[in-house]
Motif scaffolding. Sequence first.
Motif, short mmCIF file in Angstrom:
data_model
loop_
_atom_site.label_atom_id
_atom_site.label_comp_id
_atom_site.label_asym_id
_atom_site.label_seq_id
_atom_site.Cartn_x
_atom_site.Cartn_y
_atom_site.Cartn_z
N VAL A 189 0.84 -1.19 0.00
CA VAL A 189 0.00 0.00 0.00
C VAL A 189 0.88 1.24 0.00
O VAL A 189 0.67 2.17 -0.79
CB VAL A 189 -0.95 0.01 1.21
CG1 VAL A 189 -1.65 1.36 1.33
CG2 VAL A 189 -1.98 -1.10 1.09
N ARG A 214 -8.11 10.24 2.01
CA ARG A 214 -8.06 8.82 2.38
C ARG A 214 -7.59 8.64 3.82
O ARG A 214 -8.06 7.75 4.53
CB ARG A 214 -7.18 8.05 1.40
CG ARG A 214 -7.87 7.88 0.04
CD ARG A 214 -6.93 7.37 -1.04
NE ARG A 214 -7.67 7.09 -2.27
CZ ARG A 214 -8.04 8.01 -3.16
NH1 ARG A 214 -7.73 9.28 -2.95
NH2 ARG A 214 -8.73 7.68 -4.24
N ALA A 269 -9.78 6.80 6.69
CA ALA A 269 -9.18 5.70 7.44
C ALA A 269 -9.21 5.97 8.94
O ALA A 269 -9.50 5.06 9.74
CB ALA A 269 -7.74 5.49 6.97
N THR A 295 -11.43 3.77 12.02
CA THR A 295 -10.66 2.90 12.92
C THR A 295 -10.55 3.41 14.35
O THR A 295 -9.95 2.74 15.19
CB THR A 295 -9.23 2.71 12.36
OG1 THR A 295 -8.64 3.99 12.09
CG2 THR A 295 -9.25 1.90 11.07
N GLU A 324 -6.10 -3.07 8.07
CA GLU A 324 -7.54 -2.80 8.04
C GLU A 324 -7.91 -1.54 7.25
O GLU A 324 -9.10 -1.30 6.98
CB GLU A 324 -8.10 -2.70 9.45
CG GLU A 324 -7.50 -1.61 10.32
CD GLU A 324 -6.34 -2.11 11.18
OE1 GLU A 324 -6.17 -1.58 12.29
OE2 GLU A 324 -5.61 -3.03 10.72
N VAL A 325 -6.92 -0.72 6.87
CA VAL A 325 -7.25 0.48 6.08
C VAL A 325 -6.81 0.35 4.63
O VAL A 325 -6.97 1.29 3.85
CB VAL A 325 -6.63 1.75 6.70
CG1 VAL A 325 -7.07 1.92 8.14
CG2 VAL A 325 -5.12 1.76 6.58
N ALA A 326 -6.28 -0.80 4.25
CA ALA A 326 -5.75 -0.97 2.89
C ALA A 326 -6.80 -0.67 1.83
O ALA A 326 -6.49 -0.11 0.76
CB ALA A 326 -5.21 -2.38 2.72
N ARG A 327 -8.05 -0.99 2.12
CA ARG A 327 -9.09 -0.79 1.10
C ARG A 327 -9.32 0.68 0.79
O ARG A 327 -9.79 1.02 -0.31
CB ARG A 327 -10.41 -1.44 1.56
CG ARG A 327 -11.04 -0.84 2.81
CD ARG A 327 -12.26 -1.69 3.22
NE ARG A 327 -12.98 -1.17 4.38
CZ ARG A 327 -12.64 -1.41 5.62
NH1 ARG A 327 -11.55 -2.16 5.88
NH2 ARG A 327 -13.35 -0.93 6.62
N TYR A 328 -8.98 1.56 1.72
CA TYR A 328 -9.20 2.98 1.46
C TYR A 328 -8.15 3.58 0.52
O TYR A 328 -8.35 4.68 -0.01
CB TYR A 328 -9.22 3.76 2.78
CG TYR A 328 -10.25 3.24 3.74
CD1 TYR A 328 -11.61 3.23 3.41
CD2 TYR A 328 -9.90 2.73 4.99
CE1 TYR A 328 -12.57 2.73 4.27
CE2 TYR A 328 -10.86 2.23 5.86
CZ TYR A 328 -12.18 2.23 5.50
OH TYR A 328 -13.14 1.73 6.36
N TRP A 329 -7.07 2.85 0.32
CA TRP A 329 -5.99 3.32 -0.55
C TRP A 329 -5.93 2.56 -1.88
O TRP A 329 -5.15 2.93 -2.75
CB TRP A 329 -4.65 3.18 0.18
CG TRP A 329 -4.58 4.02 1.42
CD1 TRP A 329 -4.92 3.64 2.68
CD2 TRP A 329 -4.19 5.39 1.50
NE1 TRP A 329 -4.75 4.69 3.56
CE2 TRP A 329 -4.30 5.77 2.86
CE3 TRP A 329 -3.74 6.33 0.57
CZ2 TRP A 329 -3.99 7.06 3.30
CZ3 TRP A 329 -3.43 7.62 1.01
CH2 TRP A 329 -3.56 7.95 2.36
N ALA A 330 -6.76 1.55 -2.02
CA ALA A 330 -6.66 0.68 -3.19
C ALA A 330 -6.98 1.40 -4.49
O ALA A 330 -6.49 1.01 -5.56
CB ALA A 330 -7.59 -0.53 -3.02
N ASP A 331 -7.81 2.46 -4.42
CA ASP A 331 -8.21 3.15 -5.65
C ASP A 331 -7.44 4.44 -5.90
O ASP A 331 -7.81 5.24 -6.76
CB ASP A 331 -9.71 3.43 -5.63
CG ASP A 331 -10.13 4.32 -4.45
OD1 ASP A 331 -9.25 4.71 -3.65
OD2 ASP A 331 -11.34 4.60 -4.34
#
Length: 466
Positions: free
Chosen positions: A14, A152, A156, A160, A250-257
């Motif tokens: 990430v 992001r 995140a 959390t 747990e925050v990886a999905r917020y940076w994927a895009d």
Amino acid sequence: MDLRLERGEPTCTVFGRVAEFVLRSPENFFSADVLKAASLQFLDTMGIAIAAGPMQAGRIARDTAVLLYGCGTDRHAARMIFDGRRVSIAGAAFAAATQTDNLDGHDGYPPTKGHIGVAVIPALLALAEEKPDLSGIEALAAIVVGYEVAGRAGIALHATVSDYHTSGAWNSLGVAAVAARLLRLNDTQLRDAFGIAEYHGPRSQMMREIATPTMLHDGSGMGAQVGLSAAVLAQAGFAGAPAITVEAPEVARYWADLGDFWQMPLQYVKPYPICRWAHAAIDATRSLCLQHGLRPQDIGRVNVNSFHYAATLFDGMPDTTSKAQYSLAFAVATMILYGRIAVEHISGQGLRDGAVGEMLGRVEVSESARHSARFPEGRWADVQIETTDGRLLDSGDVHARGGPEAPISEADIVAKYMEFSAPVLGEARAAAIRDAILGLTGTESRFSDLSALIYEPPGALGGHAA
């Protein structure tokens, strides 16, 4: 423990994606639409910064920057905007962000429940002092980087932790990103800068400020100072722990895009210098008054239903600008009486306006479960007005104007900028700044065309001084 992690070397995929985006995205990676959005948010933020300059909080912030945040070397020195005194880049960003933060008319992003430009734009203005060859496109690209990272990080953080933290807690990472790009940090230094910015970012509790509105506002002054300080520390070799809001699994999905989905064009612009939580109620009231031709003497009672946080806003007659900006009933009453809300309504004589105080007594605010369920993605309200001739008028559900759900036009944004800036700088200088900012999208534009206009005090270049 991974020894590479101990040495601060990037290991997280990430983070690798973030570093590539922040440090190595070429100018042509950013589409014309995204850069145009950045120029409009820049213009809007600048208008608020200019209007906030003569206000007490801005004056205190600039004087404090001189007292506490001077600079021992020209390398990291900067002039404060519309002031001219020279301090450190962190001090200049602190002063401009604190000044802007205290006039609550700047942009925001609903998923973060907060504000990005208020810290990112001051950081760019401070850093640009040592970048005389900065192009307009690269300046806008740096703004976009700051918005995309800060947005992001904010999402995140909210996802959390249990506390509702102010924007300074996470927009510091956007500032660190802007600084890392313009100072040409490497990956390890960027990672350290994120870690330092997150660690020292002001984890201040937003609802304390809502309960007792003050000049602390949304913490963005300290967010800007911390973000710039973090980048300079990292550049010097100061190590920071990896930022949880960037690298935690747990925050990886917020940076994927990142780099695919653009948050920049989704920022809202505020029609009024009032907390965004109140805007749906203001807009619903405005709509009813316009639709039915209502005059103040036609209003018998106003019932506002909105989401929980809106219902917690200050409900009395404010005696300070801070309280006025965190009001709902006062803002609604002002809209009924004047059809607009501007700086004069939330400061000076506006705080002693007997007609507003009398109208405020006719406004009742309640929480609505259906509106609360749609927060933070939406800011909704509905308003019922009982007229003195016995009619009951209902707005229906209304979303606050200014964002993608209810956009305002580019012409409206430009008009808002001129309304806020011209009384302080004069029409000519305000217009020249407008043209320079909007011109940054040109392929041959230079940031120096703007910088020649924004550091000297009001009146110094021949314009009107407030």
